[in-house]
Design an enzyme around this catalytic site. Sequence first.
Site, PDB file in Angstrom:
ATOM      1  N   HIS A   1     -12.737  -0.522  -7.652  1.00 17.50           N
ATOM      2  CA  HIS A   1     -13.923   0.348  -7.723  1.00 17.50           C
ATOM      3  C   HIS A   1     -13.607   1.795  -7.336  1.00 17.50           C
ATOM      4  O   HIS A   1     -14.438   2.678  -7.536  1.00 17.50           O
ATOM      5  CB  HIS A   1     -15.062  -0.218  -6.864  1.00 17.50           C
ATOM      6  CG  HIS A   1     -14.877  -0.082  -5.383  1.00 17.50           C
ATOM      7  ND1 HIS A   1     -15.908  -0.294  -4.490  1.00 17.50           N
ATOM      8  CD2 HIS A   1     -13.788   0.224  -4.611  1.00 17.50           C
ATOM      9  CE1 HIS A   1     -15.468  -0.112  -3.254  1.00 17.50           C
ATOM     10  NE2 HIS A   1     -14.194   0.201  -3.309  1.00 17.50           N
ATOM     11  N   ASP A   2     -12.420   2.032  -6.802  1.00 19.11           N
ATOM     12  CA  ASP A   2     -12.027   3.396  -6.447  1.00 19.11           C
ATOM     13  C   ASP A   2     -11.548   4.209  -7.650  1.00 19.11           C
ATOM     14  O   ASP A   2     -11.327   5.411  -7.522  1.00 19.11           O
ATOM     15  CB  ASP A   2     -10.882   3.368  -5.415  1.00 19.11           C
ATOM     16  CG  ASP A   2     -11.365   2.966  -4.032  1.00 19.11           C
ATOM     17  OD1 ASP A   2     -12.492   3.331  -3.671  1.00 19.11           O
ATOM     18  OD2 ASP A   2     -10.610   2.292  -3.315  1.00 19.11           O
TER      19      ASP A   2
ATOM     20  N   ASP B   1       0.855  -1.193   0.000  1.00 23.36           N
ATOM     21  CA  ASP B   1       0.000   0.000   0.000  1.00 23.36           C
ATOM     22  C   ASP B   1       0.887   1.238   0.000  1.00 23.36           C
ATOM     23  O   ASP B   1       2.116   1.138   0.007  1.00 23.36           O
ATOM     24  CB  ASP B   1      -0.955  -0.004   1.204  1.00 23.36           C
ATOM     25  CG  ASP B   1      -2.284   0.694   0.895  1.00 23.36           C
ATOM     26  OD1 ASP B   1      -2.255   1.829   0.380  1.00 23.36           O
ATOM     27  OD2 ASP B   1      -3.347   0.113   1.169  1.00 23.36           O
TER      28      ASP B   1
ATOM     29  N   GLU C   1     -14.865  -7.690  -5.626  1.00 24.43           N
ATOM     30  CA  GLU C   1     -15.597  -6.459  -5.897  1.00 24.43           C
ATOM     31  C   GLU C   1     -17.089  -6.741  -6.069  1.00 24.43           C
ATOM     32  O   GLU C   1     -17.509  -7.900  -6.200  1.00 24.43           O
ATOM     33  CB  GLU C   1     -15.087  -5.804  -7.192  1.00 24.43           C
ATOM     34  CG  GLU C   1     -13.673  -5.250  -7.124  1.00 24.43           C
ATOM     35  CD  GLU C   1     -13.608  -3.847  -6.508  1.00 24.43           C
ATOM     36  OE1 GLU C   1     -14.649  -3.327  -6.075  1.00 24.43           O
ATOM     37  OE2 GLU C   1     -12.493  -3.287  -6.483  1.00 24.43           O
TER      38      GLU C   1
ATOM     39  N   GLU D   1     -18.895   1.208  -9.369  1.00 20.69           N
ATOM     40  CA  GLU D   1     -19.174  -0.220  -9.373  1.00 20.69           C
ATOM     41  C   GLU D   1     -19.486  -0.626 -10.811  1.00 20.69           C
ATOM     42  O   GLU D   1     -19.979   0.181 -11.601  1.00 20.69           O
ATOM     43  CB  GLU D   1     -20.348  -0.545  -8.446  1.00 20.69           C
ATOM     44  CG  GLU D   1     -20.177  -0.078  -7.013  1.00 20.69           C
ATOM     45  CD  GLU D   1     -18.952  -0.633  -6.306  1.00 20.69           C
ATOM     46  OE1 GLU D   1     -18.328  -1.588  -6.831  1.00 20.69           O
ATOM     47  OE2 GLU D   1     -18.598  -0.129  -5.232  1.00 20.69           O
TER      48      GLU D   1
END
Length: 356
Positions: free
Chosen positions: A261-262, A223, A290, A321
């Site tokens: 989805h971000d 991350d 997802e 989405e």
Amino acid sequence: MEAKEEEEAKAMQRGQADIWKYMFSFVDSMALRCAVELCIADIIHSHGGPITLSQIVSNIPDSTSPDINCLARIMRLLVRRNIFTAQHDQSDGGETLYGLTHSSKWILHDSDLTLAPMFVLETHPWLMSPWHCFSQCVKEGGIAFKKAHGREIWDFGSRNSEFNKLFNDGMECISRILMRTIVSEYKDGFNHVGSLVDVGGGTGATISEIVKSYPHIKGINFDLPHVTVTAPSYPGVSHVGGDMFQGVPSGDALFLKLIMHDWSDEDCVKILKNCKKAIPEKGGKIIVVEVVLEAQGDELLDEIGLAFDLHMIAHSSGGKERTEMEWKRILNEGGFPSYKIIKIPTLLSIIEAYPQ
């Protein structure tokens, strides 16, 4: 004619009632946030059964001059919404006793399976204010979160340690809930994976759950640096800071839960191309967890999927989405022409995709 006019009048009345309901739908969220902040479900749970308002108030932390009437009115609504139960106790001076339901058990702070941190996050003013920018987004485009705060959510988190903790706590609680289902439902999917990279894995809670159940896996939590620097140590897991748009650590398989989805389709294709470089051409795979949107679906959580899509407008950098056809297109453009969708008993699905 009179019957037709009467039916029209009733329809208009129902329409008005709907608008009033939606106008004040935020009231449910704010009443429930109050219960979460005051740990009301935990107080009831600690007593082992239904208790009175006086007992609840006497156990609220840092309560200096509590307003029991205010709490009674809030609890009345939450009982109506089936968050709590209420029963009249004939043996205790006729007071009302408040108990837990299957819903309020999900807001217990000390439970492994709790949505309390996520609820606090999603109803915080930081995350509520972008919703007020929707009309601006329609008229002029742009990113709602940036309109509300002057910068996008990831940049905001890197500069605000309080928000960063709030966000990470919310993501961790969701991970625990989802991973319990994923680990049990996707058993064969992890069996032959030697090394697994959790792309956008936050502070490592997700990959640690996988490694705990499959100790043969070498886990890598990947991350942004400001996220991994606060990550705790987990057995079998190493933390790597970086940017998935620049590159992804190598592994037999990559795990991406609630990441794609971000981002916009274009950004997702960039991420997927970097993922393809990080796995073996033969035998490598990505595991994407997802929503697979069913716009007309009637399953229990299908409507939540539609709400999640608007949530992406509010909080992401152009994310959304996607339906299966939309997933198919970006997977193919990103170098993953072959895929299969595995339904699991949550809002999400597992999309297993391969480079050939």
